[in-house]
Design a protein around this motif. Structure first.
Motif, PDB file in Angstrom:
ATOM      1  N   GLU A  58     -15.969   5.204  -0.119  1.00  0.00           N
ATOM      2  CA  GLU A  58     -17.010   4.407   0.708  1.00  0.00           C
ATOM      3  C   GLU A  58     -16.550   3.222   1.316  1.00  0.00           C
ATOM      4  O   GLU A  58     -16.887   2.058   0.983  1.00  0.00           O
ATOM      5  CB  GLU A  58     -18.230   4.412  -0.264  1.00  0.00           C
ATOM      6  CG  GLU A  58     -18.555   5.453  -0.682  1.00  0.00           C
ATOM      7  CD  GLU A  58     -19.781   5.287  -2.098  1.00  0.00           C
ATOM      8  OE1 GLU A  58     -19.305   4.015  -2.646  1.00  0.00           O
ATOM      9  OE2 GLU A  58     -20.303   6.141  -2.603  1.00  0.00           O
ATOM     10  N   TYR A  59     -15.541   3.174   2.350  1.00  0.00           N
ATOM     11  CA  TYR A  59     -14.960   1.994   2.868  1.00  0.00           C
ATOM     12  C   TYR A  59     -14.712   1.774   4.289  1.00  0.00           C
ATOM     13  O   TYR A  59     -14.740   3.003   4.863  1.00  0.00           O
ATOM     14  CB  TYR A  59     -13.643   1.941   2.240  1.00  0.00           C
ATOM     15  CG  TYR A  59     -13.707   1.266   0.739  1.00  0.00           C
ATOM     16  CD1 TYR A  59     -13.606  -0.239   0.765  1.00  0.00           C
ATOM     17  CD2 TYR A  59     -13.948   1.893  -0.418  1.00  0.00           C
ATOM     18  CE1 TYR A  59     -13.900  -0.659  -0.508  1.00  0.00           C
ATOM     19  CE2 TYR A  59     -14.136   1.429  -1.688  1.00  0.00           C
ATOM     20  CZ  TYR A  59     -14.302   0.108  -1.488  1.00  0.00           C
ATOM     21  OH  TYR A  59     -14.504  -0.637  -2.887  1.00  0.00           O
ATOM     22  N   SER A  60     -14.713   0.773   4.664  1.00  0.00           N
ATOM     23  CA  SER A  60     -14.291   0.308   6.150  1.00  0.00           C
ATOM     24  C   SER A  60     -13.144  -0.299   6.063  1.00  0.00           C
ATOM     25  O   SER A  60     -12.999  -0.980   4.966  1.00  0.00           O
ATOM     26  CB  SER A  60     -15.523  -0.245   6.776  1.00  0.00           C
ATOM     27  OG  SER A  60     -16.221  -1.373   6.102  1.00  0.00           O
ATOM     28  N   LYS A 109      -4.466   2.815   6.759  1.00  0.00           N
ATOM     29  CA  LYS A 109      -5.361   1.941   7.488  1.00  0.00           C
ATOM     30  C   LYS A 109      -6.175   0.958   6.908  1.00  0.00           C
ATOM     31  O   LYS A 109      -6.226  -0.065   6.747  1.00  0.00           O
ATOM     32  CB  LYS A 109      -6.082   2.675   8.427  1.00  0.00           C
ATOM     33  CG  LYS A 109      -5.508   3.437   9.836  1.00  0.00           C
ATOM     34  CD  LYS A 109      -6.672   3.947  10.570  1.00  0.00           C
ATOM     35  CE  LYS A 109      -6.044   4.128  11.865  1.00  0.00           C
ATOM     36  NZ  LYS A 109      -7.154   4.771  12.923  1.00  0.00           N
ATOM     37  N   LEU A 110      -6.950   1.632   5.758  1.00  0.00           N
ATOM     38  CA  LEU A 110      -7.929   0.925   4.893  1.00  0.00           C
ATOM     39  C   LEU A 110      -7.089  -0.102   3.991  1.00  0.00           C
ATOM     40  O   LEU A 110      -7.501  -1.246   3.912  1.00  0.00           O
ATOM     41  CB  LEU A 110      -8.438   1.838   3.967  1.00  0.00           C
ATOM     42  CG  LEU A 110      -9.587   2.706   4.797  1.00  0.00           C
ATOM     43  CD1 LEU A 110     -10.266   3.923   3.655  1.00  0.00           C
ATOM     44  CD2 LEU A 110     -10.722   2.225   5.665  1.00  0.00           C
ATOM     45  N   LEU A 111      -6.091   0.182   3.647  1.00  0.00           N
ATOM     46  CA  LEU A 111      -5.172  -1.018   2.689  1.00  0.00           C
ATOM     47  C   LEU A 111      -4.502  -1.835   3.515  1.00  0.00           C
ATOM     48  O   LEU A 111      -3.850  -2.566   2.850  1.00  0.00           O
ATOM     49  CB  LEU A 111      -4.299   0.253   1.940  1.00  0.00           C
ATOM     50  CG  LEU A 111      -5.148   0.944   0.765  1.00  0.00           C
ATOM     51  CD1 LEU A 111      -4.178   1.763   0.008  1.00  0.00           C
ATOM     52  CD2 LEU A 111      -5.752  -0.016  -0.159  1.00  0.00           C
ATOM     53  N   GLY A 112      -4.169  -1.757   4.757  1.00  0.00           N
ATOM     54  CA  GLY A 112      -3.699  -2.628   5.651  1.00  0.00           C
ATOM     55  C   GLY A 112      -2.170  -2.241   5.767  1.00  0.00           C
ATOM     56  O   GLY A 112      -1.494  -3.175   6.313  1.00  0.00           O
ATOM     57  N   GLN A 113      -1.523  -1.067   5.873  1.00  0.00           N
ATOM     58  CA  GLN A 113      -0.141  -0.806   5.990  1.00  0.00           C
ATOM     59  C   GLN A 113      -0.105   0.590   6.540  1.00  0.00           C
ATOM     60  O   GLN A 113       0.062   1.534   5.635  1.00  0.00           O
ATOM     61  CB  GLN A 113       0.589  -1.101   4.738  1.00  0.00           C
ATOM     62  CG  GLN A 113       2.231  -0.937   5.210  1.00  0.00           C
ATOM     63  CD  GLN A 113       3.107  -1.307   4.072  1.00  0.00           C
ATOM     64  OE1 GLN A 113       2.821  -0.758   2.731  1.00  0.00           O
ATOM     65  NE2 GLN A 113       4.168  -2.040   4.068  1.00  0.00           N
ATOM     66  N   SER A 118     -11.757  -6.532  -0.416  1.00  0.00           N
ATOM     67  CA  SER A 118     -12.317  -5.069  -0.118  1.00  0.00           C
ATOM     68  C   SER A 118     -11.031  -4.072  -0.614  1.00  0.00           C
ATOM     69  O   SER A 118     -10.939  -3.066  -1.173  1.00  0.00           O
ATOM     70  CB  SER A 118     -12.349  -4.822   1.118  1.00  0.00           C
ATOM     71  OG  SER A 118     -11.287  -5.148   2.178  1.00  0.00           O
ATOM     72  N   THR A 119      -9.845  -4.372  -0.046  1.00  0.00           N
ATOM     73  CA  THR A 119      -8.453  -3.823  -0.439  1.00  0.00           C
ATOM     74  C   THR A 119      -8.210  -3.575  -1.979  1.00  0.00           C
ATOM     75  O   THR A 119      -7.820  -2.668  -2.471  1.00  0.00           O
ATOM     76  CB  THR A 119      -7.339  -4.453   0.207  1.00  0.00           C
ATOM     77  OG1 THR A 119      -7.080  -5.588  -0.238  1.00  0.00           O
ATOM     78  CG2 THR A 119      -7.196  -4.267   1.598  1.00  0.00           C
ATOM     79  N   LEU A 120      -8.666  -4.704  -2.639  1.00  0.00           N
ATOM     80  CA  LEU A 120      -8.201  -4.631  -4.282  1.00  0.00           C
ATOM     81  C   LEU A 120      -9.339  -3.511  -4.721  1.00  0.00           C
ATOM     82  O   LEU A 120      -8.710  -3.018  -5.651  1.00  0.00           O
ATOM     83  CB  LEU A 120      -8.553  -6.020  -4.904  1.00  0.00           C
ATOM     84  CG  LEU A 120      -8.422  -5.893  -6.528  1.00  0.00           C
ATOM     85  CD1 LEU A 120      -6.899  -5.569  -6.787  1.00  0.00           C
ATOM     86  CD2 LEU A 120      -8.517  -7.449  -7.059  1.00  0.00           C
ATOM     87  N   MET A 121     -10.545  -3.728  -4.330  1.00  0.00           N
ATOM     88  CA  MET A 121     -11.380  -2.549  -4.835  1.00  0.00           C
ATOM     89  C   MET A 121     -11.051  -1.220  -4.618  1.00  0.00           C
ATOM     90  O   MET A 121     -11.134  -0.274  -5.351  1.00  0.00           O
ATOM     91  CB  MET A 121     -12.899  -2.872  -4.257  1.00  0.00           C
ATOM     92  CG  MET A 121     -13.953  -2.404  -5.024  1.00  0.00           C
ATOM     93  SD  MET A 121     -13.886  -2.544  -6.833  1.00  0.00           S
ATOM     94  CE  MET A 121     -14.849  -4.269  -6.793  1.00  0.00           C
ATOM     95  N   LEU A 122     -10.649  -0.919  -3.544  1.00  0.00           N
ATOM     96  CA  LEU A 122     -10.216   0.300  -3.099  1.00  0.00           C
ATOM     97  C   LEU A 122      -8.789   0.714  -3.871  1.00  0.00           C
ATOM     98  O   LEU A 122      -8.664   1.840  -4.279  1.00  0.00           O
ATOM     99  CB  LEU A 122      -9.963   0.288  -1.480  1.00  0.00           C
ATOM    100  CG  LEU A 122      -9.351   1.881  -1.141  1.00  0.00           C
ATOM    101  CD1 LEU A 122     -10.378   2.923  -1.533  1.00  0.00           C
ATOM    102  CD2 LEU A 122      -9.276   1.773   0.485  1.00  0.00           C
ATOM    103  N   ARG A 123      -7.884  -0.028  -3.946  1.00  0.00           N
ATOM    104  CA  ARG A 123      -6.687   0.075  -4.788  1.00  0.00           C
ATOM    105  C   ARG A 123      -7.102   0.437  -6.359  1.00  0.00           C
ATOM    106  O   ARG A 123      -6.535   1.565  -6.862  1.00  0.00           O
ATOM    107  CB  ARG A 123      -5.887  -1.301  -4.853  1.00  0.00           C
ATOM    108  CG  ARG A 123      -4.852  -1.417  -3.641  1.00  0.00           C
ATOM    109  CD  ARG A 123      -4.389  -2.938  -3.806  1.00  0.00           C
ATOM    110  NE  ARG A 123      -3.624  -2.991  -2.991  1.00  0.00           N
ATOM    111  CZ  ARG A 123      -2.086  -3.243  -3.212  1.00  0.00           C
ATOM    112  NH1 ARG A 123      -1.640  -3.005  -4.413  1.00  0.00           N
ATOM    113  NH2 ARG A 123      -1.283  -3.321  -2.244  1.00  0.00           N
ATOM    114  N   PRO A 157       0.819  -1.295   0.047  1.00  0.00           N
ATOM    115  CA  PRO A 157       0.061   0.217   0.026  1.00  0.00           C
ATOM    116  C   PRO A 157       0.813   1.230   0.004  1.00  0.00           C
ATOM    117  O   PRO A 157       0.567   2.216  -0.781  1.00  0.00           O
ATOM    118  CB  PRO A 157      -0.587   0.002   1.489  1.00  0.00           C
ATOM    119  CG  PRO A 157      -0.993  -1.557   1.190  1.00  0.00           C
ATOM    120  CD  PRO A 157       0.415  -2.271   1.071  1.00  0.00           C
ATOM    121  N   ILE A 158       1.916   1.290   0.772  1.00  0.00           N
ATOM    122  CA  ILE A 158       2.879   2.480   1.008  1.00  0.00           C
ATOM    123  C   ILE A 158       3.417   2.711  -0.531  1.00  0.00           C
ATOM    124  O   ILE A 158       3.480   3.862  -0.932  1.00  0.00           O
ATOM    125  CB  ILE A 158       3.726   2.365   1.648  1.00  0.00           C
ATOM    126  CG1 ILE A 158       2.800   2.454   3.373  1.00  0.00           C
ATOM    127  CG2 ILE A 158       4.851   3.604   1.846  1.00  0.00           C
ATOM    128  CD1 ILE A 158       2.628   3.922   3.744  1.00  0.00           C
TER     129      ILE A 158
END
Length: 459
Positions: free
Chosen positions: A374-376, A330-334, A355-360, A304-305
């Motif tokens: 629109e994410y948690s 936070k949302l992407l996990g790093q 969820s992370t792929l969609m946000l990416r 993510p970074i």
């Protein structure tokens, strides 16, 4: 596309955080050796800090605030300082001229993983890692092992003669130096005795508390003596297993998750013989022809970074609310300064779930103002220690980072170039027809759509 562009792109992603907008113009014609030399020319080192001042204890003596209120204020201040450290580190990755140092520091930040609240200790460790990132592994190991952040995180402040705490000794061997299988449980116990008394004072300086040290004889990795913590680290560095473990981890991070045993063995022998010279090892990796093999290009899922920093390097942007970039971490996990545990962040496919792929894939549109967020957070995310209600409230109050992208500048830079040649590592699998079908033919939409492809997720 000539190979020099492919190789230079590959090098800039692995030895840094991707192509900066200022590098696009002459990247096609730049000699890869010159680029390596640029990357390894270390600029003036400047520490990363925070602007929020530390609390002055005298502020609290003459007022009516309750202990609970004072504690809450202190926690807010520390959170603010840690957030500033996080963003200032990210800013160095994006705009720093010392790309190789920051990339290497990012690697060590995950290798020597700590997760503590103390912003002062975090700042100290982060700068220790950055300062020694391309130096000597022995210096780095000693300084990190004596940092209050690490001693605090791994409970060595509680490691005393007669009551040894094995946590620090175990992780130093398992995760930071030799790896499993190269020491016994007895070696851990004996090393823990050697580390008794290692701690820090209230000012945050390393301290060997001799009154708490077990000065008796110890047998560690086949050697016997009245060893101290420093002796133990030196004995660990004498083991070829240490050079092998570190080299293999560096290879998996910078080259390919599937380590080539023969190459790693050769690299680790040279690393050991150089006395653990990190810059020499990295120069050898990036100068080797195998580094530019097809199988090593575009095969890594960006963390993510790396994904965020890479986008920020190539898109000239003005960010009104940079603190909201921490929400994306936070949302992407790093989240920088906040690894999930002492083993650091996982890598590869573990970055991707539904969820992370969609946000990416949506970040390019969100940051361009074309769609809302629109994410948690990820379900397995423990950054807020299970306080999901707070996370939900956080999301409701969250607004976009207010990013303005200078599309006019991008139009000029890419006027006579194919965007995909610079944005995508491996264009062979890219379906340009579908990218163009989603586009209104403008440069802006072309870039946004390219960054929204699965191929852009790879470096």
């Amino acid at each position: 596309m000539p190979d020099s562009l492919l190789y230079n792109k590959h090098l800039l992603w692995r030895a840094g955080f991707g192509i900066g907008i200022d590098q696009i113009e002459d990247l096609k014609n730049k000699n890869v050796k010159l680029l390596i030399s640029d990357l390894f020319t270390q600029k003036n080192f400047t520490e990363i800090g925070y602007d929020t001042p530390d609390a002055d204890v005298s502020d609290y003596t003459m007022d009516n605030r309750t202990p609970a209120e004072k504690k809450k204020e202190m926690q807010q201040m520390i959170r603010q300082q840690n957030n500033e450290l996080n963003l200032n580190f990210l800013e160095k990755m994006v705009n720093g001229k010392d790309q190789m140092r920051e990339k290497m520091a990012f690697f060590w930040h995950g290798h020597f993983a700590t997760r503590i609240n103390n912003s002062k200790f975090n700042k100290q460790l982060l700068n220790t890692i950055r300062k020694n990132a391309l130096g000597n592994f022995k210096d780095l190991l000693f300084e990190v092992s004596q940092s209050p952040a690490m001693l605090n995180f791994l409970n060595n402040q509680q490691n005393k003669k007669g009551h040894p705490n094995e946590n620090f000794a175990r992780e130093v061997m398992e995760l930071f130096t030799m790896g499993r299988g190269n020491y016994s449980e007895k070696d851990i116990r004996e090393a823990a005795r050697a580390f008794t008394g290692w701690g820090y004072d209230k000012e945050g300086y390393f301290k060997e508390r001799t009154n708490l040290h077990d000065a008796g004889s110890k047998t560690f990795l086949g050697k016997t003596g009245n060893f101290t913590g420093s002796d133990v680290l030196n004995i660990i560095l004498e083991q070829k297993a240490t050079a092998r473990f570190i080299t293999a981890k560096i290879y998996r991070f910078f080259v390919n998750e599937n380590a080539d045993r023969t190459i790693v063995e050769q690299l680790s022998t040279n690393f050991y013989n150089s006395g653990y010279d990190i810059q020499k090892l990295m120069t050898e990796i990036f100068s080797s022809s195998w580094f530019y093999d097809k199988k090593n290009i575009g095969n890594r899922i960006k963390s993510p970074i790396e994904l965020m920093a890479g986008m920020m390097r190539i898109l000239p942007m003005n960010i009104q609310n940079p603190e909201n970039l921490i929400v994306y971490q936070k949302l992407l996990g790093q989240m920088l300064l906040y690894p999930p545990n002492v083993a650091g962040w996982p890598s590869g496919r573990s970055w991707i779930d539904s969820s992370t792929l969609m946000l990416r894939l949506q970040i390019p549109q969100i940051w361009s103002g074309l769609r809302p967020l629109e994410y948690s957070p990820r379900q397995d995310d423990d950054i807020d220690m299970g306080m999901k209600s707070r996370e939900t409230a956080f999301n409701k109050s969250f607004k976009n980072p207010n990013i303005t992208i200078d599309w006019g500048r991008l139009e000029k830079v890419f006027a006579d170039k194919k965007c995909e040649d610079y944005l995508i590592q491996n264009t062979k699998t890219l379906d340009m027809d579908s990218v163009k079908n989603f586009s209104d033919k403008s440069m802006k939409m072309n870039i946004i759509n390219l960054m929204s492809t699965p191929e852009y997720q790879l470096s």
